[in-house]
Design an enzyme around this catalytic site. Structure first.
Site, PDB file in Angstrom:
ATOM      1  N   LYS A 186       0.870  -1.173   0.000  1.00 29.10           N
ATOM      2  CA  LYS A 186       0.000   0.000   0.000  1.00 29.10           C
ATOM      3  C   LYS A 186       0.909   1.227   0.000  1.00 29.10           C
ATOM      4  O   LYS A 186       0.821   2.112   0.872  1.00 29.10           O
ATOM      5  CB  LYS A 186      -0.932  -0.059   1.232  1.00 29.10           C
ATOM      6  CG  LYS A 186      -2.043   0.978   1.258  1.00 29.10           C
ATOM      7  CD  LYS A 186      -3.148   0.736   0.242  1.00 29.10           C
ATOM      8  CE  LYS A 186      -4.104   1.915   0.216  1.00 29.10           C
ATOM      9  NZ  LYS A 186      -5.122   1.817  -0.851  1.00 29.10           N
ATOM     10  N   ASP A 242      -2.730 -12.267   5.133  1.00 33.25           N
ATOM     11  CA  ASP A 242      -3.816 -12.917   5.867  1.00 33.25           C
ATOM     12  C   ASP A 242      -5.121 -12.746   5.093  1.00 33.25           C
ATOM     13  O   ASP A 242      -5.862 -13.708   4.871  1.00 33.25           O
ATOM     14  CB  ASP A 242      -3.940 -12.284   7.264  1.00 33.25           C
ATOM     15  CG  ASP A 242      -5.060 -12.909   8.076  1.00 33.25           C
ATOM     16  OD1 ASP A 242      -5.167 -14.145   8.077  1.00 33.25           O
ATOM     17  OD2 ASP A 242      -5.829 -12.151   8.703  1.00 33.25           O
ATOM     18  N   ASP A 246      -7.252 -15.595   2.280  1.00 33.17           N
ATOM     19  CA  ASP A 246      -8.650 -16.034   2.428  1.00 33.17           C
ATOM     20  C   ASP A 246      -9.434 -15.813   1.136  1.00 33.17           C
ATOM     21  O   ASP A 246     -10.236 -16.657   0.729  1.00 33.17           O
ATOM     22  CB  ASP A 246      -9.357 -15.278   3.572  1.00 33.17           C
ATOM     23  CG  ASP A 246      -9.252 -16.027   4.898  1.00 33.17           C
ATOM     24  OD1 ASP A 246      -8.232 -16.721   5.099  1.00 33.17           O
ATOM     25  OD2 ASP A 246     -10.182 -15.929   5.721  1.00 33.17           O
TER      26      ASP A 246
END
Ligand code: IPM
Ligand code: MN
Length: 364
Positions: A186, A242, A246
């Site tokens: 980012k 993380d 998913d």
């Protein structure tokens, strides 16, 4: 002989962990390898028994092992405990203590499951990438951290060495795959991400055969769903990894299918990506395939037994293509099976493919 520290943990971790170990034993036997398995408590069950989610005894068993096999931790029962006593704290402490900085989470499509994904078939065909998540740094471990009545805070920090070593792993993995790394950050907002990007660019100078690109994490989340085929190795930090893993897991149909390996320079840990799923725990309906696939990764990365690893994956594929499904991946016309039935079927398929390949006559 290999020593495995087996930490089934809580919830379905116990069921799928036991499935995995059962498969591991059969596979090892076929390859004339002995496994010494030491089982220990971790997570909520350890808290109930000893007042801590991770005891020194469990940690020592891990230090004494060639590989750790981990089920899952957590459950509603322990949700209100303070942070350091929560079952999840045990996993984080273990990752740090064992130096498991490189977390490999493959997102690959099992063809027979393509219609259980929420995405269209043409978007999914031939998707095969890995999320490489930095696992022992970043905001998960940064200091200072805390909260009081007025504020809460964490620190996202990366040191040069931490970024360098994970970037190296990314490029090395890419060299054995399709030679592409997308580093996700980012950097348009966070200084720590700009730093990450600079270090990755520097490490890349030693890996010119690999194509490196950069992507902001919001865009990456979108691209994984829009066009997952574009990815080969997705290199990212602890928190972003993380979340992205998913998302990547879900495009493949079910989190119940996703294995993972966490590697350091000395130790290694294998675990399914899914959690302890307290709502279905103890019912013998959980999907053991993510765990079994994690066993395949263990044979590959920790025992250098690539053939054994491939045969486990072949056995999983055969099981699926013959229509066997646990509840989470069930669709019409398939055969609904329990956790233990699924495990036995995979074992049977493994034995079949082992003998089909004529491996029975060799001592490897
Ligand atoms: C994971 C989990 C863990 C994490 C939790 C259980 C601490 O979500 O392995 O992805 O956030 O790393
Ligand atoms: Mn997670």
């Amino acid at each position: 002989m290999y020593k495995i520290a087996f930490l089934p943990g809580d919830g379905i971790g116990i069921e799928v962990g036991n499935s995995a170990i059962k498969v591991a034993k059969v596979v090892a036997e076929h390859f004339n390898t002995e496994l010494l398995i030491t089982e220990k408590l971790i997570g909520g069950c350890s808290y109930d028994e000893f007042g801590t989610p991770l005891t020194d005894e469990t940690l020592q068993a891990c230090y004494d092992s060639d590989a750790v096999f981990f089920g899952a931790v957590g459950g509603t029962k322990w949700e209100t405990l303070p942070h350091h006593l929560k079952p999840e704290a045990a996993l984080l402490k273990l990752r740090k203590a064992l130096g498991l900085f490189a977390n490999i989470r493959p997102a690959k499509i099992y063809k027979p499951l393509i219609d259980s994904s929420s995405l269209k078939e043409e978007i999914l065909e031939d998707v095969d990438f890995i999320v490489l998540r930095e696992l022992t740094g970043g905001i998960y471990f940064g200091e200072p951290r805390g909260y009081d009545d007025e504020k809460g805070f964490n620190t996202m920090i990366y040191k040069k060495e931490e970024v360098k070593r994970i970037a190296k792993v990314a490029f090395q993995l890419a060299l054995e795959r399709n030679k592409k790394v997308v580093s996700v950050d980012k950097a348009n907002v966070l200084e720590v991400s700009q730093f990450w990007r600079n270090v990755v660019i520097n490490v890349h100078k030693n890996f010119e055969d690999v194509k490196l690109t950069h992507m902001y994490v919001d865009n990456a989340a979108m691209q994984i769903v829009r066009n997952p085929k574009q990815f080969d190795v997705v290199l990212t930090s602890n928190l972003f990894g993380d979340i992205l893993s998913d998302i990547a897991g879900m495009i493949t149909g079910s989190l119940g299918m996703l294995p993972s390996a966490s590697l350091g320079t000395k130790y290694s840990l294998y675990e399914p990506v899914h959690g302890s799923a307290p709502d279905i725990a103890g019912k013998n309906i959980a999907n053991p395939l993510a765990s079994i696939s994690s066993v395949a990764m263990m044979f590959n990365y920790s025992f250098q037994m690539k053939k054994a690893s491939e045969l486990i994956e072949t056995a999983i594929n055969k099981t699926l293509s013959e229509g066997y499904r646990t509840k989470d991946i069930f669709s019409d016309g398939c055969k609904l099976v329990s956790t233990t039935e699924m495990t036995e079927i995979v074992i049977k398929k493994f034995k079949e493919v082992f003998h089909e390949q004529g491996l029975g006559v060799f001592t490897l």
